[in-house]
Enzyme design. Structure first.
Site, PDB file in Angstrom:
ATOM      1  CG  ASP A   1       4.784  -8.190   3.006  1.00  0.00           C
ATOM      2  OD1 ASP A   1       4.174  -9.229   2.676  1.00  0.00           O
ATOM      3  OD2 ASP A   1       4.225  -7.087   3.131  1.00  0.00           O
TER       4      ASP A   1
ATOM      5  CE  LYS B   1      -2.301  -9.922  -0.932  1.00  0.00           C
ATOM      6  NZ  LYS B   1      -3.607  -9.340  -1.217  1.00  0.00           N
TER       7      LYS B   1
ATOM      8  CG  PHE C   1       0.469  -2.399  -0.560  1.00  0.00           C
ATOM      9  CD1 PHE C   1      -0.126  -1.146  -0.479  1.00  0.00           C
ATOM     10  CD2 PHE C   1      -0.212  -3.483  -0.025  1.00  0.00           C
ATOM     11  CE1 PHE C   1      -1.372  -0.977   0.109  1.00  0.00           C
ATOM     12  CE2 PHE C   1      -1.452  -3.327   0.566  1.00  0.00           C
ATOM     13  CZ  PHE C   1      -2.041  -2.067   0.633  1.00  0.00           C
TER      14      PHE C   1
HETATM   15  C1  LIG Z   1       2.826  -7.649   0.054  1.00  0.00           C
HETATM   16  C2  LIG Z   1       1.603  -7.305   0.846  1.00  0.00           C
HETATM   17  N1  LIG Z   1       1.714  -7.039   2.151  1.00  0.00           N
HETATM   18  C3  LIG Z   1       0.646  -6.735   2.907  1.00  0.00           C
HETATM   19  C4  LIG Z   1      -0.617  -6.667   2.377  1.00  0.00           C
HETATM   20  C5  LIG Z   1      -1.787  -6.317   3.249  1.00  0.00           C
HETATM   21  O1  LIG Z   1      -2.535  -7.427   3.509  1.00  0.00           O
HETATM   22  P1  LIG Z   1      -4.019  -7.284   4.130  1.00  0.00           P
HETATM   23  O2  LIG Z   1      -4.852  -6.617   3.085  1.00  0.00           O
HETATM   24  O3  LIG Z   1      -4.429  -8.696   4.429  1.00  0.00           O
HETATM   25  O4  LIG Z   1      -3.895  -6.445   5.361  1.00  0.00           O
HETATM   26  C6  LIG Z   1      -0.784  -6.932   1.008  1.00  0.00           C
HETATM   27  C7  LIG Z   1      -2.125  -6.849   0.386  1.00  0.00           C
HETATM   28  O5  LIG Z   1      -2.280  -6.675  -0.791  1.00  0.00           O
HETATM   29  C8  LIG Z   1       0.346  -7.252   0.228  1.00  0.00           C
HETATM   30  O6  LIG Z   1       0.239  -7.514  -1.092  1.00  0.00           O
END
Ligand SMILES: Cc1ncc(COP(=O)(O)O)c(C=O)c1O
Length: 392
Positions: A217, A246, A132
Site C-alpha cells: 500500500d 492520494k 491503515f
Molecule cells: C496508507 C494508506 N492507505 C489507504 C488510505 C485510504 O485512502 P482514502 O482515504 O483515499 O480511501 C490512506 C489514507 O490516509 C493511507 O494513508
C-alpha cells in the site's frame, strides 16, 4: 462552520478554518490569513496547490470529454497506465477513485489469484498492527487498529495481524490458509513507523518461498513522498501488487491498483469495476502529475530537502526534551512526543502553519514536495515558537 455542522455528518474533528485558496505550499482562509501547508491535503498535493500544468491538463480535458464509463476506451487512461507501467514493476493497472477503493481491489485480486493458483482455502491476508488501509469494509478489516472498528462488527473475515517490522512474527503467521501479505512500506497514519533496512527483503523472500502475493500500500508513501517514486525502491525489492491514490492526480480523486501480469490475470471481464475509475479528466491530470513527479531531478530535490529537514529536526529535538523520537524519510516525518500533540497543532495554526497529529502524540509533517529550504526554515521557526508556547 456552523452551517457545516447543521448539514454535514459528524465524522471529522475538523480544524476551525475555512480554506478558500491555495498556491504552492500556502493556503488562505476566508479571513485572508495565510498558512504554510505542511499537511498538503494529507500527502495529496505533492506538487503544491493550484499547479498550473495540472490545472491546464484537467481544464483542456473538461472541455473535450468528461465521462463515458468503462464500457469504452479513452486515451488519457491508457496513456497514464502506460506511464505507470513504464515507471514501475507492474504490467497492468486498474483505476478507481480513492485509496480505500484500490485496497478493496487489491484484496479481491489477491483472493481470486490465490484461489485460482492454489485452490480453495488460501484466502487469508496477513496485515500489520497499527496499519491503515482505509474505511470501507475490506480496507477497514485490513487496518490493524481496533479503534477504527468500533461499532462496525462483523468485519470481513480472513485477516491476521502481526507487529510491523517483525519478520519472525510474519513467518510464524503463515499457514495454508494464507494467500497474501499487505503492508505499507512506512506506516503513515500509524505514526510514521519505518522498517529496518532488511525487513522488506525478508518479506519478499518469504512471499516467494510460500507463493504469497506481496501487496504494498503505497497510497501515502508513493509518488515521490520519500524521495523515490515508490518507497519500496529504497528497500531493493518489488511487490506483486501495489496501490496508489492520494498524490496520483495532485488533488483530484484517483486511485490505481498495479500488478504483475501473472497476478492481474485473475481479473477477467465482470470480476471488478468502477463507474468513474480512470475517467478522462482525472487521468489527464494524473498523467501530467506523474510526468512532473517522476523526473530524476525532481526526486533528487525531494531527497535533498528531506536531508535538510532531517538535520534541522534533529537540532530541533535537542532543544525540546518533550520530543521522544524524530523519524521519517524524504518529506514524510513524525515527531513523537511524550505528551498529547493536539495543542501543538492549534499553536502552529494560530501562527500560520498547518500540521497534523496522528496517534495522539505524533506531529506529522507532510509538506508539498515542491517545498523550498526557506519554507522549511519558516515552518520550523513557527514549530519552535509553538513548542515554546505549549511546553514551557
Ligand atoms: C496508507 C494508506 N492507505 C489507504 C488510505 C485510504 O485512502 P482514502 O482515504 O483515499 O480511501 C490512506 C489514507 O490516509 C493511507 O494513508
Amino acid at each position: 462552520m456552523e452551517r457545516a455542522d447543521n448539514v454535514i455528518m459528524n465524522t471529522y474533528g475538523r480544524q476551525p478554518l475555512v480554506l478558500v485558496k491555495g498556491e504552492g505550499c500556502r493556503v488562505w482562509d476566508d479571513q485572508g490569513r495565510e498558512y504554510l501547508d505542511f499537511v498538503a491535503g494529507l500527502a495529496v498535493v505533492n506538487l503544491g496547490h493550484a499547479h498550473p500544468d495540472i490545472a491546464r491538463a484537467a481544464a483542456a480535458q473538461l472541455t473535450q470529454l468528461v465521462h463515458v464509463s468503462n464500457l469504452y476506451y479513452t486515451t488519457p487512461m491508457v496513456e497514464l497506465a502506460e506511464a505507470l507501467v513504464r515507471r514501475s514493476f507492474a504490467d497492468r493497472v486498474f483505476f478507481a477513485n480513492s485509496g480505500a477503493e484500490v485496497n478493496e481491489g487489491a484484496i479481491k485480486l489477491a483472493r481470486r489469484y490465490s484461489r485460482e493458483r492454489f485452490g480453495e482455502g488460501r484466502h487469508r491476508i496477513i496485515c500489520t498492527e497499527n496499519s491503515f488501509h482505509g474505511r470501507t469494509f475490506g480496507a477497514l478489516s485490513a487496518t490493524g487498529q481496533s479503534k477504527f472498528w468500533q461499532g462496525f462488527d462483523p468485519l470481513l473475515p480472513g485477516f491476521s495481524f502481526v507487529p510491523f517490522n517483525d519478520l519472525e512474527a510474519l513467518a510464524q503467521a503463515v499457514d495454508d490458509t494464507v494467500g497474501a501479505v499487505l503492508l505499507e512500506p512506512i506506516q503513515g497514519e500509524g505514526g510514521v513507523n519505518l522498517p529496518s533496512p532488511d525487513y522488506f527483503k525478508g518479506v519478499r523472500q518469504l512471499c516467494d518461498e510460500k507463493g504469497l502475493v506481496l501487496i504494498l500500500d503505497e497510497i501515502q508513501t508513493g509518488l515521490g513522498r520519500t524521495g523515490k517514486l515508490f518507497a519500496h525502491e529504497h528497500f531493493g525489492i518489488t511487490p506483486d501488487v501495489m496501490t496508489l491514490a492520494k498524490g496520483l492526480a495532485n488533488g483530484l480523486p484517483m486511485g490505481a491498483l498495479l500488478a504483475t501480469t501473472e497476478v492481474a490475470s485473475a481479473f477477467v471481464p465482470g470480476t471488478h469495476a468502477s463507474t468513474f475509475g480512470g475517467g478522462p479528466v482525472v487521468a489527464a491530470a494524473a498523467k501530467t502529475a506523474l510526468e512532473l513527479l517522476s523526473r530524476p531531478e525532481f526526486l533528487a530535490g525531494v531527497r535533498e530537502q528531506g536531508a535538510f529537514l532531517q538535520e534541522k529536526l534533529s537540532d530541533f529535538k535537542s532543544r525540546f526534551p518533550v520530543i521522544q523520537v524524530v523519524r521519517g524519510l524524504g518529506l514524510m516525518w513524525g515527531l513523537e512526543l511524550a505528551q498529547e500533540g493536539t495543542p501543538v497543532v492549534a499553536a502552529c495554526r494560530e501562527r500560520g502553519l498547518l500540521v497534523n497529529c496522528t496517534q495522539g502524540n505524533v506531529i506529522r509533517l507532510l509538506p508539498p514536495l515542491v517545498v523550498t529550504p526557506r519554507e522549511l526554515e519558516e515552518a520550523l521557526a513557527i514549530l519552535g515558537e509553538s513548542f515554546q508556547a505549549v511546553f514551557s
